[in-house]
Design a protein around this motif. Sequence first.
Motif, PDB file in Angstrom:
ATOM      1  N   VAL A  31      -8.574  -3.189  -0.767  1.00 47.21           N
ATOM      2  CA  VAL A  31      -7.616  -3.648  -1.765  1.00 47.21           C
ATOM      3  C   VAL A  31      -6.194  -3.412  -1.227  1.00 47.21           C
ATOM      4  O   VAL A  31      -5.891  -2.324  -0.753  1.00 47.21           O
ATOM      5  CB  VAL A  31      -7.806  -2.900  -3.097  1.00 47.21           C
ATOM      6  CG1 VAL A  31      -6.750  -3.330  -4.126  1.00 47.21           C
ATOM      7  CG2 VAL A  31      -9.208  -3.144  -3.646  1.00 47.21           C
ATOM      8  N   VAL A  32      -5.375  -4.435  -1.279  1.00 40.18           N
ATOM      9  CA  VAL A  32      -3.995  -4.294  -0.815  1.00 40.18           C
ATOM     10  C   VAL A  32      -3.078  -4.323  -2.030  1.00 40.18           C
ATOM     11  O   VAL A  32      -3.132  -5.250  -2.842  1.00 40.18           O
ATOM     12  CB  VAL A  32      -3.617  -5.442   0.153  1.00 40.18           C
ATOM     13  CG1 VAL A  32      -2.161  -5.300   0.586  1.00 40.18           C
ATOM     14  CG2 VAL A  32      -4.540  -5.443   1.356  1.00 40.18           C
ATOM     15  N   GLU A  33      -2.263  -3.270  -2.153  1.00 46.62           N
ATOM     16  CA  GLU A  33      -1.369  -3.187  -3.307  1.00 46.62           C
ATOM     17  C   GLU A  33       0.049  -3.598  -2.878  1.00 46.62           C
ATOM     18  O   GLU A  33       0.610  -3.024  -1.942  1.00 46.62           O
ATOM     19  CB  GLU A  33      -1.376  -1.754  -3.834  1.00 46.62           C
ATOM     20  CG  GLU A  33      -0.604  -1.623  -5.120  1.00 46.62           C
ATOM     21  CD  GLU A  33      -0.463  -0.153  -5.555  1.00 46.62           C
ATOM     22  OE1 GLU A  33      -0.417   0.075  -6.755  1.00 46.62           O
ATOM     23  OE2 GLU A  33      -0.386   0.730  -4.674  1.00 46.62           O
ATOM     24  N   ILE A  34       0.558  -4.615  -3.524  1.00 48.81           N
ATOM     25  CA  ILE A  34       1.915  -5.070  -3.204  1.00 48.81           C
ATOM     26  C   ILE A  34       2.776  -4.876  -4.444  1.00 48.81           C
ATOM     27  O   ILE A  34       2.462  -5.402  -5.516  1.00 48.81           O
ATOM     28  CB  ILE A  34       1.933  -6.552  -2.785  1.00 48.81           C
ATOM     29  CG1 ILE A  34       1.006  -6.775  -1.578  1.00 48.81           C
ATOM     30  CG2 ILE A  34       3.341  -7.025  -2.453  1.00 48.81           C
ATOM     31  CD1 ILE A  34       0.769  -8.210  -1.217  1.00 48.81           C
ATOM     32  N   VAL A  35       3.834  -4.096  -4.283  1.00 49.41           N
ATOM     33  CA  VAL A  35       4.738  -3.831  -5.417  1.00 49.41           C
ATOM     34  C   VAL A  35       6.146  -4.289  -5.028  1.00 49.41           C
ATOM     35  O   VAL A  35       6.598  -4.029  -3.920  1.00 49.41           O
ATOM     36  CB  VAL A  35       4.766  -2.324  -5.759  1.00 49.41           C
ATOM     37  CG1 VAL A  35       5.679  -2.054  -6.947  1.00 49.41           C
ATOM     38  CG2 VAL A  35       3.366  -1.819  -6.031  1.00 49.41           C
TER      39      VAL A  35
ATOM     40  N   ASN B 144       0.841  -1.213   0.000  1.00 49.58           N
ATOM     41  CA  ASN B 144       0.000   0.000   0.000  1.00 49.58           C
ATOM     42  C   ASN B 144       0.878   1.266   0.000  1.00 49.58           C
ATOM     43  O   ASN B 144       0.691   2.167   0.816  1.00 49.58           O
ATOM     44  CB  ASN B 144      -0.940   0.017   1.220  1.00 49.58           C
ATOM     45  CG  ASN B 144      -2.097  -0.926   1.030  1.00 49.58           C
ATOM     46  OD1 ASN B 144      -2.345  -1.406  -0.096  1.00 49.58           O
ATOM     47  ND2 ASN B 144      -2.800  -1.221   2.106  1.00 49.58           N
ATOM     48  N   ASN B 145       1.852   1.216  -0.851  1.00 48.21           N
ATOM     49  CA  ASN B 145       2.786   2.343  -1.023  1.00 48.21           C
ATOM     50  C   ASN B 145       3.758   2.546   0.146  1.00 48.21           C
ATOM     51  O   ASN B 145       4.521   3.498   0.165  1.00 48.21           O
ATOM     52  CB  ASN B 145       2.023   3.647  -1.273  1.00 48.21           C
ATOM     53  CG  ASN B 145       2.266   4.117  -2.700  1.00 48.21           C
ATOM     54  OD1 ASN B 145       3.170   3.592  -3.375  1.00 48.21           O
ATOM     55  ND2 ASN B 145       1.474   5.071  -3.136  1.00 48.21           N
TER      56      ASN B 145
END
Lengths: 468, 478
Positions: B37-41, B9-10
């Motif tokens: 929503v979980v954002e994984i980068v 999540n940033n």
Amino acid sequence: MLFSSMTFIYVFLPIVCAIYLCVRQGLKNHVLLIASIIFYAWGEPSYLAIMLLTILINYIGANYISRSKKNTHRKEILALTIVLNLSFLFYFKYFNFVVENINGLFKSDIHFIKVIMPIGISFYTFQALSYLIDVYRGEVKVQRNIYKLALYICLFPQLIAGPIVKYRDVDEQISNRDVDFPKVVYGIKRFIIGLSKKMLLANTVGAIADKIFTQPVDQIDLPLSWLGAVSYTLQLYYDFSGYSDMAIGLGYIFGFQFLENFNYPYISKSITEFWRRWHISLSSWFKEYLYIPLGGNRVSKIRHYFNLLLVFFVTGLWHGASWNFIVWGLWHGLFIIFEKITNIHKKQGGIFLKTFQHLYCIFIFMLGWVIFRSENINYALKYLSTMIGLKKNTTTLYTSLYYIDRLEILALTVGVICSLPLFRCILSVNEKHKVLKCCINTWLIILFILSTCVIAASTYNPFIYFRF
Amino acid sequence: MDYQNLKVNNKPLFSEQKTVWNKKPFDYTLDVHDGEVVEIVADIRRHHWTYKEIKELFHFNPLMFLSVFILAFFFSYQIVQYLAQYKILKHHSRIDIVFLVAFVILLFIPMSQISKETKDMRENRMLATFPTLIVNNTFNTNYTKQFENWFNDRFRGRDKLLHVYTEVEKANSIIKNDKGGFDQKTHWGYDQWQINHRPLPHDKDKEILVSLQELQKFLEENDIKFYLFIVPEQIDLYKKFNRLYKPEFWNHKETFFNISTIDFLKKNATFPIIYPLEALQKASAENLVYFKTEHHWTEWGAYQGYAELIKEIQKKYPNIKIANEDEFDVFYNNKVRSDWDRKFSIGTSFKLNNLHPENINEKEVLDTPYKYYNPKTHADFKIMKKSGYAIKQYKIENIDNNLKVFVAGTSMNENLMQFLPYSFHELIFYRLNLGFQEPEVFKVLKRYKKDILDYKPDVFILSIAARNLPSLVNLTKE
């Protein structure tokens, strides 16, 4: 370094063996010499100088003796070199003992010296002396190569606990010897047997002896005193003969054949026979270099007995700078004189006489070991009086569980059985007896692993109060 | 896989390259709502093996391997030569060839791998490190000893050999070594003292008394009241479990376990001596007052001792109160304060008599629930100073007395400190036998004279175990 340490068996020995086998013939002695010096210096490097000085003195002394043509000159150099050799021994081993006795006798206040005895000094000094005397007598050729003489004096297998090898027995082998398969295999087997004697038998029965001999003597009753004496008798035999076995085995691995040092001494029927079977290298040394020069038995009876007593006085003193060692030596000397007078040991007869002779011998040497083991003469006398039933009012503090447990009972039993020549031939079993040979070899490997377990156990050393 | 610049999540979690394995995943916990929503980068690439990883993965030391390999090669080369020369040509024993090979293999196993561990949990100590030959520009004279220690601690197969040894040792009904013992029948443990104890010679009694009187004189000169607290020995209470001693000997009060010395001191001393044997005997009917595993008392035992001590102090200072059991959470637990069960973390812990843990059947030893006390939260109670186990200082503000107490004692006081500070306004405890060897341990004046004078206590308690009595001759020695 001790033979019974992880570092010796699993670091030093494999590395030295591997290098020794890999180098060409001409370098083998150098490898052994360097290994011997490392072996000696490992425990206390500062005493290496004493040993090297001993080598140098004997090298120079023997060379002078061999070159000198005047007999009086030869004698003078021999005497000087012997005095130098013995002065090291005296200084490190006997000086404080003499001072203690002078102080006690004359109420003087001579100061003790703070010194630790260099390991193996009694053994390598005697080896050096045998070389020197043999050169003087012309029995061996002088060794012009100092490295070879150094190798003879400090060869690591027999450096710290014998056997005392005479120069003439290994003279040829130092210059020219073979390392072959049967010798290596025999050597390994002897080494394993020696290691097992030391780790599995001597240490186990020794624990019983230690527990008993550290008790106040008033707390030892008749059965306990005998248990202590039997345990110590076995401990001493397996400890010393185990070490000799390891030394002989290592000698074989490197191509040397040392003479046997023990020949089932506890089956002797007399003290005279006992000394033909116990620490053979020492008794033969004293016989050749002290007893015979004193006149041996070719003198008057009184002088003969005096010679015997003197030899055993010195034998006792050689074992340690303490009165109990001297008394122990004289104890044996007196019984040898007794045997010479009565000829008891030469009498032939049936089973009763033989049994009596055995029991007599066992009784005498066991009482002797008590003197040998005791801290002082006073303790020894009290202990002996308990053993022969003269002292009755004793209070033992502990139950038998304290002194002996199942493994120790097993070790005692095995110890007694193995002190008899029942398994004399196990290392020379014929190839035809394949199953037996397989069993023996497997058993030896098991013994080796078990001995290693005991050594490894001594490395288990938890720190109890870490958390406090 | 190798992960880099991982963001959830940033939020950047790490920027450097990290290797993640199936069996060793990277853990990160995040609270999320339903449907969020979980954002994984992250930058992901196939893992590249490094030399260090290979080394760690296979417990592999290339230098050691190379040395051993070359030596083994030379050695086996020679053996093959022997085989060729002797087996084929001279028909030497095939059985002996197998024997020789087996021996050679055994010879090389221990140094074929050296453990990289830094600490051994069972032995409760740091493992020896590889020594250096030159230290501070001088030759390291202890090099050989240190090398032996290093090898002894780390050779391959050490654990297995120890295991075999302990299995063999189990044949004995009492397992003993130079540090202690364990009775496989009664499941009680002894320490070295309990095994090798001998009665104290009577001629020392007077010497002990004189030493105590000198300490008393110093304390009285400084207006400090002196108490001697002697903790009984485990085997004074549980004689029947120690099968090493002859039963008839237990009745010899005159000669055993220093009881005669205590009687002598009580008769001749002018300071109070507290020896709570009877109280412990009574209490032992309810629960064990000592651990089965070694010589220290349990908290239940320590509570009895504490109560007896306070009763004696109350004679001079009536305002002192004995802390009630209600002030503690009392509970029962089978665990003992011993390192062989490290999960039990309350209080202090110690090793079980130097015995290999495999020698002990845990179920049989841990079959007894011990009574434990945990102090309830006490607003006024403060731990002022805690220096490991060496020094502890406590203070309670609202209490009916203003007494300052100085306690010097041994490990028995670790449990006693669960209770003792609750009876005094201030208390400081000094552990005598920590980091000191005999005879320094009991040189109380030499070690603590300044501390005593600085702290200015009203009461000085010397709290020891009965086994320490002989050492009391050193109290005022320099």
